[in-house]
Design an enzyme around this catalytic site. Sequence first.
Site, PDB file in Angstrom:
ATOM      1  N   CYS A  74      -7.686  20.270  19.179  1.00 10.87           N
ATOM      2  CA  CYS A  74      -6.988  21.472  18.723  1.00 10.87           C
ATOM      3  C   CYS A  74      -7.575  22.764  19.254  1.00 10.87           C
ATOM      4  O   CYS A  74      -6.826  23.675  19.644  1.00 10.87           O
ATOM      5  CB  CYS A  74      -6.922  21.498  17.199  1.00 10.87           C
ATOM      6  SG  CYS A  74      -8.492  21.813  16.350  1.00 10.87           S
ATOM      7  N   HIS A 113      -9.319  23.124  11.445  1.00  7.40           N
ATOM      8  CA  HIS A 113      -8.249  22.848  12.397  1.00  7.40           C
ATOM      9  C   HIS A 113      -7.609  24.153  12.850  1.00  7.40           C
ATOM     10  O   HIS A 113      -7.220  24.980  12.025  1.00  7.40           O
ATOM     11  CB  HIS A 113      -7.200  21.934  11.751  1.00  7.40           C
ATOM     12  CG  HIS A 113      -6.030  21.630  12.633  1.00  7.40           C
ATOM     13  ND1 HIS A 113      -6.154  21.002  13.857  1.00  7.40           N
ATOM     14  CD2 HIS A 113      -4.697  21.893  12.480  1.00  7.40           C
ATOM     15  CE1 HIS A 113      -4.960  20.882  14.410  1.00  7.40           C
ATOM     16  NE2 HIS A 113      -4.057  21.426  13.600  1.00  7.40           N
ATOM     17  N   ASP A 128       1.570  24.195  16.787  1.00 12.54           N
ATOM     18  CA  ASP A 128       0.350  23.385  16.762  1.00 12.54           C
ATOM     19  C   ASP A 128       0.459  22.295  17.819  1.00 12.54           C
ATOM     20  O   ASP A 128       1.169  21.311  17.645  1.00 12.54           O
ATOM     21  CB  ASP A 128       0.155  22.760  15.380  1.00 12.54           C
ATOM     22  CG  ASP A 128      -1.162  22.022  15.258  1.00 12.54           C
ATOM     23  OD1 ASP A 128      -1.918  21.974  16.256  1.00 12.54           O
ATOM     24  OD2 ASP A 128      -1.454  21.505  14.164  1.00 12.54           O
TER      25      ASP A 128
END
Length: 294
Positions: A74, A113, A128
Amino acid sequence: MTESTHNIDLQKYFERIGYYNKPSLDLDTLKSILTQHIRTLPFENVTSFLGSPVNIDLAAIEQKLVNQKRGGYCFEQNALLRAVLQQIGFTVTGLAARVLWQTPPGHQPAQSHMILLVEVGQVHYLLDAGFGSNTLTAPIRLDVSDPQGTPHGTYRLTLSDEDYLLEVKVSDSWQPMYSFDLRPRTTGDYKIANWFCCTHPESRFVEHLIATRAFPEGRHALLNRQLSYQPITGPKTVIMLASVEQLRKTLLEVFGIETPREAGADQKLANLFKVATSSESCDQSIANIDQAAS
């Protein structure tokens, strides 16, 4: 050159992901870039699994994901996507989320995250590109609480006080993915979270080899030596890879990852093929693959 002054080579990035249109500040451009990014750049943690820290300075991310044709997790995926969109002219804010996927009720982990908030016109969208086998394959409107469809799943956002909860529909039930607020995060915030994720011995990104990639027809996911494929419609299939060379071939041919042949890499990969204990049964691995790959 610092991250704040580093510019992504947009031509090389667009060539890397196969985007050949002229970008505009509209939703179609946002969707197209996200789609091509996710289909081309795999979610993967080969670097941390092999024992090296992950450098999330923007220049290092560009070198790895664009020039070396690797993937990332991420902090790499979304940092690269944010920089590209900002250079095009989009307003993008980096946020942080608490991962709740397959965790006990009431669990409140750290905000480890990285996610993005993108403004198009007067509308804000959640983006995302780095949540493993549940990566969003389309932007999600922040102001809509009804279910929102994407090419690879249905999601919904609900707001409670200042916290948003993102859920994904699995069969006939809604499963929490992560929660987040709208406070912008700094490079320092991400560096602390990244350091834990790529170096702590209990981090899933240190313990397990993970790779996922979305295709028009479905998603492939790898957890250690277990390879699964979830089509858009139909049941998931799972196979167990039999050797290090088969694993390397799968990483290259399915996920587009050329595994480094550095000292100790083969031994680390070979350890994945040792006889599993009863607590590491195939059934348990299948149950945990999505949690580890997020």
